[in-house]
Design an enzyme around this catalytic site. Sequence first.
Site, PDB file in Angstrom:
ATOM      1  CE1 TYR A 107      -4.332  -1.386   0.761  1.00  0.00           C
ATOM      2  CE2 TYR A 107      -3.027  -2.969   1.997  1.00  0.00           C
ATOM      3  CZ  TYR A 107      -4.223  -2.599   1.404  1.00  0.00           C
ATOM      4  OH  TYR A 107      -5.299  -3.441   1.460  1.00  0.00           O
ATOM      5  CE1 TYR A 146      -2.341  -6.766   3.699  1.00  0.00           C
ATOM      6  CE2 TYR A 146      -3.079  -6.415   1.447  1.00  0.00           C
ATOM      7  CZ  TYR A 146      -3.272  -6.284   2.811  1.00  0.00           C
ATOM      8  OH  TYR A 146      -4.401  -5.675   3.270  1.00  0.00           O
ATOM      9  NE  ARG A 156      -7.334  -9.874   4.587  1.00  0.00           N
ATOM     10  CZ  ARG A 156      -8.236  -8.977   4.228  1.00  0.00           C
ATOM     11  NH1 ARG A 156      -7.995  -7.697   4.325  1.00  0.00           N
ATOM     12  NH2 ARG A 156      -9.423  -9.354   3.764  1.00  0.00           N
ATOM     13  CG  HIS A 159      -8.398  -7.041   0.065  1.00  0.00           C
ATOM     14  ND1 HIS A 159      -7.239  -7.668   0.463  1.00  0.00           N
ATOM     15  CD2 HIS A 159      -8.412  -5.854   0.706  1.00  0.00           C
ATOM     16  CE1 HIS A 159      -6.588  -6.899   1.323  1.00  0.00           C
ATOM     17  NE2 HIS A 159      -7.262  -5.781   1.487  1.00  0.00           N
ATOM     18  CG  HIS A 161      -9.871  -1.852   1.517  1.00  0.00           C
ATOM     19  ND1 HIS A 161     -10.187  -2.350   2.760  1.00  0.00           N
ATOM     20  CD2 HIS A 161      -8.602  -2.239   1.281  1.00  0.00           C
ATOM     21  CE1 HIS A 161      -9.135  -2.997   3.255  1.00  0.00           C
ATOM     22  NE2 HIS A 161      -8.160  -2.946   2.377  1.00  0.00           N
TER      23      HIS A 161
END
Lengths: 241, 206
Positions: A107, A146, A156, A159, A161
Amino acid sequence: MKPGPFYQRDRQWQPPALTPDYKTSVSRSPQYSMISLETTVSETTGPVFGQNDLDPLDKDLLSNYAKPGESPIGERIILHGRVLDENARPVPNTLVEIWQANAGGRYRHKKDTYLAPIDPNFGGCGRALTDEDGYYYFRTVKPGAYPWRNWVNNWRPAHIHMSIFGTAFAQRLITQCYFEGDPLIARCPIVNTIPDPDAVEQLIARLDLNATIPLDTIAYKFDIVLRGRRSTLFENRPEGN
Amino acid sequence: MRQQLDYLKETPSQTAGPYVHIGLAPGAAGFDIYGQELGWDIAGPNAKGERIRIEGTVIDGMGSPIKDVLLEAWQANADGIYAHREHPGDVEEGFRGWGRIITDFETGEWAFETIKPGRVTGADGKVMAPHITLWIVARGINVGLHTRLYFEDETDANATDPVINLIEWERRRKTLLARRTERDGKTIYRFDVKLQGEDETVFFDI
């Protein structure tokens, strides 16, 4: 018929607050019962957004942070679908915001220190208003999986959000969109906060070959359902008045 | 033919996670991407009424402020009107009544400036005391939490507020009251949200 209060949120369908397999929920879940409140005007209203609030480029994550002539690394995807309510009616002109990791699972956030590199051409956020049919679309890269600190070895699933407003603050929703076929979905403690397997299926975007752009961009379809509301058929006198 | 109820189910909620700022407040995440970020001016420059500052924290069950929380506020103007077509009446040009609130990542303290909302009359004719609806999301919160901030000094209005009066326990009602103080001639309200413990804040299933 006038629009009335919203249907009760189905708390058997939604994840409960306390889900110990997702460790952070343990100290962040209220322990007393919530107070039930029939929606008042403070909840049946909500913020209104218009095209003036956005730039058309905001929905294109392939270019909204890229240097001129460059693009982010990763699988190019279209994410599209409709925002509907529980009565299956489209929700037009509503704000949809998304954010995600890059193709390496990193991120762009000052608190993310994962060793996968930042992509200089990828910001990782976008926003769009639905059209009159409740339809929205984004162009982006498919995010990477990740690792995260929960149990020692949790990963995870890929995905995106998503934050959606609807027309009323009672409909306010944040969720995550997963991708069909990902073996990490079934192993994810955050996904598994949702008790009903059918509800989990509602969060898995389907590969949508009809919406792809041949030789260019693959597509996934993800419809979002916000709470629906009753119509006032008869004026009534609530009990106790 | 067997009759069917063809309602859809609401999309399940998932936590906003620790990086919610990327999507909703990218400047706070550390980068500049949008021409205009949304939610940083709740009342706008033309709003009438008393200018106030609200400060607080969201505290977890260990007693620590949550540093990655994000709140949204929704409020009426000083006349008690929401900027929404379903609520009769007009608001000032530029009054949206909605804002986003993020914390200082080091301390977990948050603050925002707005105008004090007026009393709101609901569709049922009942009058609610001045209040701001708050929606709280963070890592570890599976479904966004709804609560209301009321003003401690609105004693008479609070006493007859139909929502406060839904709460059976006097002690729990106090968790919704923001405490008034003054600093450098400015009005400050303090509102600490507690997710757990003896003084757990009242949350609403709306």
